[in-house]
Design a protein around this motif. Structure first.
Motif, mmCIF file in Angstrom:
data_model
loop_
_atom_site.group_PDB
_atom_site.id
_atom_site.type_symbol
_atom_site.label_atom_id
_atom_site.label_comp_id
_atom_site.label_asym_id
_atom_site.label_seq_id
_atom_site.Cartn_x
_atom_site.Cartn_y
_atom_site.Cartn_z
ATOM 1 N N GLY A 222 16.756 34.082 55.771
ATOM 2 C CA GLY A 222 16.489 35.002 54.671
ATOM 3 C C GLY A 222 16.935 34.509 53.314
ATOM 4 N N PHE A 223 17.457 33.280 53.216
ATOM 5 C CA PHE A 223 17.885 32.743 51.925
ATOM 6 C C PHE A 223 16.688 32.226 51.124
ATOM 7 C CE2 PHE A 223 21.968 32.342 54.152
ATOM 8 C CZ PHE A 223 22.825 32.836 53.185
ATOM 9 N N GLU A 224 16.828 32.305 49.816
ATOM 10 C CA GLU A 224 15.818 31.832 48.874
ATOM 11 C C GLU A 224 16.515 30.863 47.923
ATOM 12 O OE1 GLU A 224 13.511 34.215 45.403
ATOM 13 O OE2 GLU A 224 13.674 35.231 47.336
ATOM 14 N N THR A 225 16.006 29.638 47.795
ATOM 15 C CA THR A 225 16.637 28.619 46.964
ATOM 16 C C THR A 225 15.697 28.211 45.837
ATOM 17 O OG1 THR A 225 17.941 27.791 48.822
ATOM 18 C CG2 THR A 225 17.671 26.311 46.953
ATOM 19 N N TRP A 226 16.268 28.143 44.630
ATOM 20 C CA TRP A 226 15.526 27.735 43.437
ATOM 21 C C TRP A 226 16.255 26.577 42.764
ATOM 22 C CZ3 TRP A 226 11.019 30.189 41.645
ATOM 23 C CH2 TRP A 226 10.672 31.358 42.336
ATOM 24 N N VAL A 227 15.497 25.584 42.318
ATOM 25 C CA VAL A 227 16.035 24.524 41.476
ATOM 26 C C VAL A 227 15.426 24.707 40.089
ATOM 27 C CG1 VAL A 227 16.093 22.034 41.046
ATOM 28 C CG2 VAL A 227 16.417 22.922 43.368
ATOM 29 N N THR A 228 16.287 24.801 39.086
ATOM 30 C CA THR A 228 15.849 24.966 37.705
ATOM 31 C C THR A 228 16.058 23.653 36.975
ATOM 32 O OG1 THR A 228 16.457 27.298 37.759
ATOM 33 C CG2 THR A 228 16.197 26.290 35.591
ATOM 34 N N VAL A 229 15.015 23.163 36.300
ATOM 35 C CA VAL A 229 15.082 21.896 35.572
ATOM 36 C C VAL A 229 14.796 22.161 34.097
ATOM 37 C CG1 VAL A 229 14.214 19.534 35.400
ATOM 38 C CG2 VAL A 229 14.259 20.690 37.632
ATOM 39 N N LEU A 230 15.738 21.794 33.235
ATOM 40 C CA LEU A 230 15.613 21.951 31.789
ATOM 41 C C LEU A 230 15.367 20.599 31.143
ATOM 42 C CD1 LEU A 230 16.045 23.333 28.969
ATOM 43 C CD2 LEU A 230 18.497 22.856 29.303
ATOM 44 N N ASN A 231 14.361 20.541 30.291
ATOM 45 C CA ASN A 231 14.107 19.364 29.461
ATOM 46 C C ASN A 231 14.421 19.742 28.013
ATOM 47 O OD1 ASN A 231 13.166 17.203 27.996
ATOM 48 N ND2 ASN A 231 11.041 17.357 28.686
ATOM 49 N N PRO A 232 15.630 19.390 27.522
ATOM 50 C CA PRO A 232 15.993 19.780 26.154
ATOM 51 C C PRO A 232 15.445 18.832 25.092
ATOM 52 C CG PRO A 232 17.816 18.624 27.167
ATOM 53 C CD PRO A 232 16.734 18.712 28.209
ATOM 54 N N GLY A 233 14.771 17.763 25.506
ATOM 55 C CA GLY A 233 14.335 16.727 24.576
ATOM 56 C C GLY A 233 13.018 17.017 23.883
ATOM 57 N N GLU A 234 12.578 16.027 23.138
ATOM 58 C CA GLU A 234 11.378 16.150 22.322
ATOM 59 C C GLU A 234 10.129 15.593 23.013
ATOM 60 O OE1 GLU A 234 11.399 17.787 19.400
ATOM 61 O OE2 GLU A 234 13.506 18.208 19.831
ATOM 62 N N ARG A 235 10.288 15.004 24.213
ATOM 63 C CA ARG A 235 9.141 14.433 24.919
ATOM 64 C C ARG A 235 8.971 15.094 26.273
ATOM 65 N NH1 ARG A 235 10.740 8.366 23.305
ATOM 66 N NH2 ARG A 235 12.461 8.912 24.663
ATOM 67 N N ASP A 236 7.724 15.296 26.670
ATOM 68 C CA ASP A 236 7.426 15.811 28.009
ATOM 69 C C ASP A 236 7.909 14.803 29.046
ATOM 70 O OD1 ASP A 236 6.130 17.764 26.587
ATOM 71 O OD2 ASP A 236 4.106 17.133 27.162
ATOM 72 N N THR A 237 8.194 15.301 30.247
ATOM 73 C CA THR A 237 8.611 14.393 31.314
ATOM 74 C C THR A 237 8.118 14.905 32.662
ATOM 75 O OG1 THR A 237 10.475 13.081 32.158
ATOM 76 C CG2 THR A 237 10.872 15.446 31.835
ATOM 77 N N ILE A 238 8.209 14.058 33.650
ATOM 78 C CA ILE A 238 7.929 14.416 35.038
ATOM 79 C C ILE A 238 9.244 14.356 35.798
ATOM 80 C CG2 ILE A 238 6.722 13.773 37.173
ATOM 81 C CD1 ILE A 238 4.824 14.761 35.051
ATOM 82 N N ALA A 239 9.577 15.414 36.508
ATOM 83 C CA ALA A 239 10.775 15.421 37.349
ATOM 84 C C ALA A 239 10.351 15.165 38.791
ATOM 85 C CB ALA A 239 11.502 16.754 37.247
ATOM 86 N N GLU A 240 10.967 14.156 39.381
ATOM 87 C CA GLU A 240 10.743 13.885 40.805
ATOM 88 C C GLU A 240 11.788 14.640 41.600
ATOM 89 O OE1 GLU A 240 11.813 10.348 43.669
ATOM 90 O OE2 GLU A 240 10.110 9.784 42.391
#
Length: 198
Positions: A8-26
């Motif tokens: 019954g657990f629910e897990t979330w990963v939050t990724v913040l990009n504080p920079g000026e360029r778009d990125t891809i998170a693996e």
């Protein structure tokens, strides 16, 4: 190291990009039973993305490794059944050879869990010390396969105590501790990763 998509657990990963360029998170999800699952998410500049781990990994204890082309910030949130409780912690920037965890209790209804993540390519032989003012136990040797998360219920080894944990491994690992306890109408909990030095 924290994460669970079972019971019954629910897990979330939050990724913040504080920079000026778009990125891809693996994202590398490393399950205790399911092994490794990989994925990617686009994280635009000056924004954040939420990833529901349950959509990627079914019914397992799971850790997440996040990497990106631009600097990002990542944290994991875990919600109990019905979202009646929750924990959250920042990701660590690197695995380590020693971890120290001061908090732990296995009395008065508390459950303490040690989470060990081996993100590397070789098996980690992890020595776990459980120390208490009432005396500890002999160190435990825990073998953690490559790219796998291992979970230990500390109550099974040192019941009825306030305790601390020390983790040592020649292969760098990540160590976190979760605690849960019953409350009126549900369960509560907290979680954090260890520190690399006193």
């Amino acid at each position: 190291a924290e994460g669970c998509t079972d019971y019954g657990f629910e897990t979330w990963v939050t990724v913040l990009n504080p920079g000026e360029r778009d990125t891809i998170a693996e994202l590398r999800f490393l399950g205790e039973r399911s092994g490794e699952t990989r994925g990617e998410v686009a994280v635009p500049a000056r924004s954040r993305v939420n990833v529901k781990v349950n959509d990627w990994v079914a019914a397992d204890n799971v850790s997440t490794v996040v990497s990106a082309g631009e600097p990002v910030v990542a944290e994991v949130s875990l919600y109990g059944p019905g979202r009646g409780s929750g924990t959250c912690s920042m990701g660590v920037t690197t695995p380590g050879n020693k971890w120290y965890l001061a908090e732990g209790a296995t009395h008065s209804g508390f459950e303490t869990w040690l989470l060990l993540l081996n993100p590397g390519e070789e098996t980690a032989e992890v020595m776990v010390r459980m120390d208490s003012t009432g005396g500890g136990i002999d160190p435990l040797l825990v073998k953690v396969a490559p790219r796998v998360r291992a979970t230990l219920r500390v109550n099974d080894f040192l019941p009825g105590r306030d305790l601390s944990l020390q983790v040592e491994s020649e292969v760098p690992v990540v160590a976190s501790r979760s605690m849960y306890w019953e409350t009126p109408g549900g369960r509560a909990g907290h979680e954090c990763h260890g520190v690399l030095m006193p």
